[in-house]
Design an enzyme around this catalytic site. Structure first.
Site, PDB file in Angstrom:
ATOM      1  N   LYS A  37       0.800  -1.208   0.000  1.00  0.00           N
ATOM      2  CA  LYS A  37       0.000   0.000   0.000  1.00  0.00           C
ATOM      3  C   LYS A  37       0.846   1.277   0.000  1.00  0.00           C
ATOM      4  O   LYS A  37       0.668   2.160  -0.840  1.00  0.00           O
ATOM      5  CB  LYS A  37      -0.884  -0.046   1.254  1.00  0.00           C
ATOM      6  CG  LYS A  37      -1.746   1.115   1.474  1.00  0.00           C
ATOM      7  CD  LYS A  37      -2.364   1.010   2.857  1.00  0.00           C
ATOM      8  CE  LYS A  37      -1.296   1.231   3.920  1.00  0.00           C
ATOM      9  NZ  LYS A  37      -1.872   1.454   5.262  1.00  0.00           N
ATOM     10  N   THR A  38       1.790   1.342   0.924  1.00  0.00           N
ATOM     11  CA  THR A  38       2.630   2.541   1.020  1.00  0.00           C
ATOM     12  C   THR A  38       3.450   2.718  -0.252  1.00  0.00           C
ATOM     13  O   THR A  38       3.668   3.835  -0.727  1.00  0.00           O
ATOM     14  CB  THR A  38       3.568   2.431   2.234  1.00  0.00           C
ATOM     15  OG1 THR A  38       2.794   2.079   3.376  1.00  0.00           O
ATOM     16  CG2 THR A  38       4.266   3.750   2.489  1.00  0.00           C
ATOM     17  N   ASP A 234      -4.678   7.982   3.634  1.00  0.00           N
ATOM     18  CA  ASP A 234      -4.257   6.649   4.044  1.00  0.00           C
ATOM     19  C   ASP A 234      -5.179   6.150   5.160  1.00  0.00           C
ATOM     20  O   ASP A 234      -5.761   6.942   5.887  1.00  0.00           O
ATOM     21  CB  ASP A 234      -2.806   6.742   4.544  1.00  0.00           C
ATOM     22  CG  ASP A 234      -2.175   5.376   4.661  1.00  0.00           C
ATOM     23  OD1 ASP A 234      -2.741   4.403   4.108  1.00  0.00           O
ATOM     24  OD2 ASP A 234      -1.114   5.276   5.283  1.00  0.00           O
ATOM     25  N   GLU A 235      -5.286   4.835   5.308  1.00  0.00           N
ATOM     26  CA  GLU A 235      -6.093   4.224   6.384  1.00  0.00           C
ATOM     27  C   GLU A 235      -7.513   4.795   6.388  1.00  0.00           C
ATOM     28  O   GLU A 235      -8.049   5.141   7.448  1.00  0.00           O
ATOM     29  CB  GLU A 235      -5.440   4.475   7.758  1.00  0.00           C
ATOM     30  CG  GLU A 235      -3.981   4.097   7.851  1.00  0.00           C
ATOM     31  CD  GLU A 235      -3.763   2.598   7.998  1.00  0.00           C
ATOM     32  OE1 GLU A 235      -4.737   1.829   7.816  1.00  0.00           O
ATOM     33  OE2 GLU A 235      -2.622   2.204   8.266  1.00  0.00           O
ATOM     34  N   GLN A 273      -9.163  -4.119   8.358  1.00  0.00           N
ATOM     35  CA  GLN A 273      -8.259  -3.550   9.357  1.00  0.00           C
ATOM     36  C   GLN A 273      -8.860  -2.334  10.047  1.00  0.00           C
ATOM     37  O   GLN A 273      -8.152  -1.495  10.597  1.00  0.00           O
ATOM     38  CB  GLN A 273      -6.920  -3.183   8.705  1.00  0.00           C
ATOM     39  CG  GLN A 273      -6.174  -4.410   8.208  1.00  0.00           C
ATOM     40  CD  GLN A 273      -4.822  -4.063   7.622  1.00  0.00           C
ATOM     41  OE1 GLN A 273      -3.949  -3.556   8.304  1.00  0.00           O
ATOM     42  NE2 GLN A 273      -4.673  -4.323   6.329  1.00  0.00           N
ATOM     43  N   ARG A 661       0.975  -8.677  10.797  1.00  0.00           N
ATOM     44  CA  ARG A 661       2.203  -7.890  10.918  1.00  0.00           C
ATOM     45  C   ARG A 661       3.432  -8.777  10.769  1.00  0.00           C
ATOM     46  O   ARG A 661       4.539  -8.296  10.528  1.00  0.00           O
ATOM     47  CB  ARG A 661       2.299  -7.197  12.293  1.00  0.00           C
ATOM     48  CG  ARG A 661       1.200  -6.210  12.670  1.00  0.00           C
ATOM     49  CD  ARG A 661       0.985  -5.173  11.647  1.00  0.00           C
ATOM     50  NE  ARG A 661      -0.131  -5.568  10.782  1.00  0.00           N
ATOM     51  CZ  ARG A 661      -0.425  -4.979   9.644  1.00  0.00           C
ATOM     52  NH1 ARG A 661       0.312  -3.982   9.222  1.00  0.00           N
ATOM     53  NH2 ARG A 661      -1.428  -5.400   8.893  1.00  0.00           N
TER      54      ARG A 661
END
Length: 804
Positions: A37-38, A234-235, A273, A661
DNA sequence: AAAACTGCATCTCAA
DNA sequence: ATGCAGTTTT
């Protein structure tokens, strides 16, 4: 197409490249965990620039400073081939929601000053949770509302929930029908008034007031829309109503009106998430994106580049249990790897040992692994303690992700309170904190009298004090001694600020110099120095180091500070209104940055240490080795979440976030017995353990193991583990507790502890009773432990044993 | 006015 | 096991 733009697409998967290339019109990127994503966001920003979009037209929003810094860093790296890279980087705005809002509010405060109920000035203070609580208690005591029937914490929770839905006190009052709601409404209204009177905002206000500003001020709206043409968030699954509105206004989209030109907005997130529902995040923002922004393009990134296949399989198996979820396939390119290990442990000490030993063994077996590749996750902060103690005892370096911890220390908050009064003289909460610290003989009685005399004038406390000092008024009940103290206080303040002008030879030139002077001339340093000399404890010595550290952090801020980027400095101003003195503007910037530090900001990948953090703080990060502890009913899922079903799904997502993670090695543990608030209790393994598909994990039950020589420090607690089968009954619970020497034990020490006798404590070791402090049900003793120092323990609860 | 004492309630998660 | 608030003591 430029060469650079071409290069930026080269090593991306097809969906990733599509997301980067889609620059015009709304775009939703559904980015599964570990799907790069980043990478896509940063490439997309660099791509826009490569196409010739001016960087100052680009705005990227994140939730933490850490995420923003990382994004900035990576974009800069992508641009590093160009000779104008530095100029481009400086033009970009990559920041957090809260920091953006703080800047906009400072900049446009003059536009709002006229607004009767929500106007604030540009020199406002940001109140953190502690300040909010202090203010709330004050408000409730003014209103004479019992804090036992209405806990300030839950009052603040209700206020926060309302604000997150963009409801103000008035709107809240309209819907308040029963007694409880009406009480909240009353408190809410008074709390808001007190905030505005102190020229302060709370965290929720930052978002709420910005949303309102952009809605109601055509001028502010037009300016931000003209400036930022490309918005990335983001998020997005964790945005709340206020953030949704802010985004819509930045895009030039009225959420309540039919759409015009499709905006260039790109949001990135993953419904699986979404873990911030409890603070107002609305998962619908991402689920309904296509309705809010018609003609939106949707791109799903499903391939996981992070975790090995067995780890992803376990995560996938777990998240499938969520009913309110659109199924999606998770797949990884990383084959091989070991299955996650699940171990049922005896108690929290066993669990911590086991996790630490597991990490140690991994490092021995895999020389390429280092401590910095390891993390321990837990559901709540209280669980960090045992892990910490075990790591410290093992001599393993570790860091706790608690960026805010430093700024919450008493001595730091004291120093900051002085600075805040300098920056915002209306800040009554900060003023009350420090006016008699160190002691100036100004007691509560004197303060209340001064405040009482000023009632009706609307003056802040400091202004009222100034009137008293000047002799303009002399309220009854204020002693001459107290007035003398107030005078000295005001004089000290004025020496720092040049009586508010920030001019003159006595006034500091630099921020760090000001901070240093405040610490010394306020008397704080002397106060803590004498406290240290008296008690001789290193904890007190530490406070002085911390104060010195604050000066250093001010110096760092100074070095990075760019006045031209400071919105308050660049603000449009009424004719004749002067810009604030540069030092004052810098101080406000410093206080703002301090207020907006996030726990996750403390994570430093280069630290070379094991990282300990909550599952919430872990979002967005990755580690090669992850240990998740405390997988028990009531912890994960948490007690509160068990009450309502939709919350249980969020807890499952939280667990999912933890698992995903891990890149290569994953350990999940639960303890059969766990001590909470001093009581050892039987636990029930988390439902999530049984939801992990059997064939994706290695499970082992070590909860009955004892007598093992690795746990020899536990032997002083005596034997207490009776065999217990899975079906738990009240009777068994009681027996287990009694056997554990816990709450079933009669009150009071089992044996007398006369002054001078030697005792042993399972955690602190051997010590000597120095003094018996009190009697009754809460009898306490001061005990000096070898190497640990002196502790005050409640005899009834302390696990003490005489060792003569 | 400040320090000492004692009963009480208590731990999500966080910018 | 701790921290807070209200109370008593110096």
């Amino acid at each position: 197409m430029t060469d650079l733009a071409d290069t930026l697409l080269r090593d991306l998967t097809e969906p990733q490249a599509q997301a980067v290339r889609h620059t015009e019109g709304p775009l939703l990127i559904l980015a599964a965990a570990g799907s790069g994503k980043t990478r896509v966001i940063t490439r997309r920003i660099a791509y826009l620039i490569a196409l010739g979009i001016p960087p100052w037209q680009i705005l990227a929003l994140t939730f933490t400073n850490k995420a923003a810094a990382e994004m900035r860093e990576r974009v800069h790296h992508l641009l590093s081939g160009r000779d104008d890279a530095e100029r481009l980087r400086r033009g970009l705005t990559i920041t957090t929601f809260h920091a953006l809002c703080a800047r906009l509010l400072r900049r446009y405060a003059p536009l709002m000053e006229g607004a009767p109920r929500w106007g604030i000035r540009g020199d406002y203070t940001i109140y953190d949770t502690d300040d909010q609580t202090a203010l709330m208690k004050r408000v409730m005591s003014d209103l004479q509302i019992s804090t036992t029937n209405f806990p300030p914490r839950s009052m603040l929770g209700a206020v926060s929930n309302a604000k997150n839905e963009l409801k103000d006190a008035e709107a809240f009052a309209r819907e308040a029908h029963d007694f409880h709601a009406r009480t909240v409404a009353k408190v809410f209204e008074k709390y808001e008034k007190a905030l505005r009177a102190a020229n302060a905002v709370d965290f929720d206000d930052l978002l709420l007031l910005t949303a309102r500003l952009l809605r109601e001020s055509a001028e502010a709206r037009a300016e931000v829309q003209a400036r930022w043409r490309y918005l990335m968030i983001d998020e997005y699954q964790d945005t709340n109503r206020a953030q949704f509105v802010i985004a819509a206004q930045l895009c030039g989209v009225d959420p309540d009106a039919p759409p015009g030109t499709p905006p260039n907005v790109c949001v990135v997130g993953d419904p699986d998430q979404s873990i911030y529902g409890w603070r107002g995040a609305d998962i619908k923002n991402i689920l309904d994106f296509e309705e809010h922004y018609p003609a939106a393009r949707v791109i799903a990134l499903g391939q996981n580049f992070r975790s090995t296949a067995p780890i992803l399989a376990a995560a996938d198996g777990l998240i499938r249990h969520n009913k309110q979820r659109k199924h999606k396939d998770l797949f990884t390119s990383r084959s091989g790897g070991r299955k996650p290990e699940v171990v049922l442990c005896r108690d929290e000490h066993h669990e911590a040992r086991l996790a630490v030993d597991w990490l140690r063994r991994l490092l021995e077996e895999h020389p390429e692994l280092a401590w910095k590749d390891c993390a321990i996750f837990y559901r709540n902060n209280a669980l960090s303690r045992v892990a910490e103690d075990t790591l410290r005892a093992s001599g393993i370096p570790y860091v706790i992700a608690r960026g805010t911890a430093f700024y919450q220390r008493e001595e730091i908050k004291d120093a900051l309170a002085y600075l805040r009064v300098v920056a915002n003289p209306a800040d009554d909460v900060s003023l009350r904190r420090i006016i008699n610290k160190p002691a100036r003989k100004i007691g509560d009685a004197s303060l209340d009298a001064v405040e009482g005399a000023a009632v009706g004038t609307g003056l802040p406390l400091l202004a009222a004090i100034r009137r008293v000092c000047a002799g303009a008024v002399r309220p009854e009940g204020v002693s001459g001694v107290a007035i003398g103290g107030m005078q000295r206080f005001v004089e000290t303040l004025d020496r720092w600020t040049g009586a508010g002008s920030f001019m003159g030879s006595e006034v500091s030139g630099s921020l760090s110099e000001l901070v240093d002077r405040v610490i010394k001339e306020s008397g704080l340093e002397a106060m803590y120095k004498s406290a240290a000399a008296k008690s001789g404890a290193d904890a007190e010595e530490n406070r002085l180091d911390n104060l010195a550290e604050l000066v250093t952090s001010a110096k760092d801020f100074e070095a990075e500070y760019d006045p031209t980027a400071d919105a308050a400095q660049a603000a449009p101003r009424e004719a004749g209104a002067p810009a604030p003195p540069p030092l004052l503007a810098m101080l406000r910037g410093f206080l703002e940055s301090v207020a907006l530090v996030a726990d996750a900001d403390a994570i430093d990948p280069a630290s070379g240490a094991v990282t300990l953090m909550t599952l919430h703080a872990a979002k967005g990060l990755e580690f090669r080795c992850v240990a998740m502890i405390g997988l028990e009913e009531g912890l994960l899922p948490s007690m509160r979440a068990l009450e309502a079903d939709p919350n249980a799904e969020e807890e499952r997502r939280l667990c999912f976030v933890g698992i995903t993670r891990a890149m290569e090695h994953l350990l999940i543990t639960s303890a059969k017995y766990r001590a909470s608030r001093g009581l050892r209790e039987r636990t029930i393994p988390s439902r999530f353990l049984s939801e992990l598909p059997k064939d994706t994990i290695e499970i082992s039950d070590q909860s009955d193991a004892f007598g093992d020589d690795t746990f020899d420090d536990d032997r002083h607690e005596g034997p207490r583990y009776e065999p217990v089968d899975n079906v738990d009954t009240a009777g068994r619970m009681a027996r287990a507790r009694a056997a554990a020497g816990g709450p079933g034990r009669p009150a009071g020490p089992a044996q007398p502890f006369p002054v001078g006798c030697a005792v042993r404590h399972p955690q602190f070791g051997v010590g000597k009773v120095v003094a018996l402090l009190s009697s009754g049900s809460n009898a306490r003793a001061q005990i000096q432990f070898r190497g640990v120092g002196t502790k005050t323990l409640v005899l009834q609860y302390a696990r003490l044993e005489r060792v003569d």
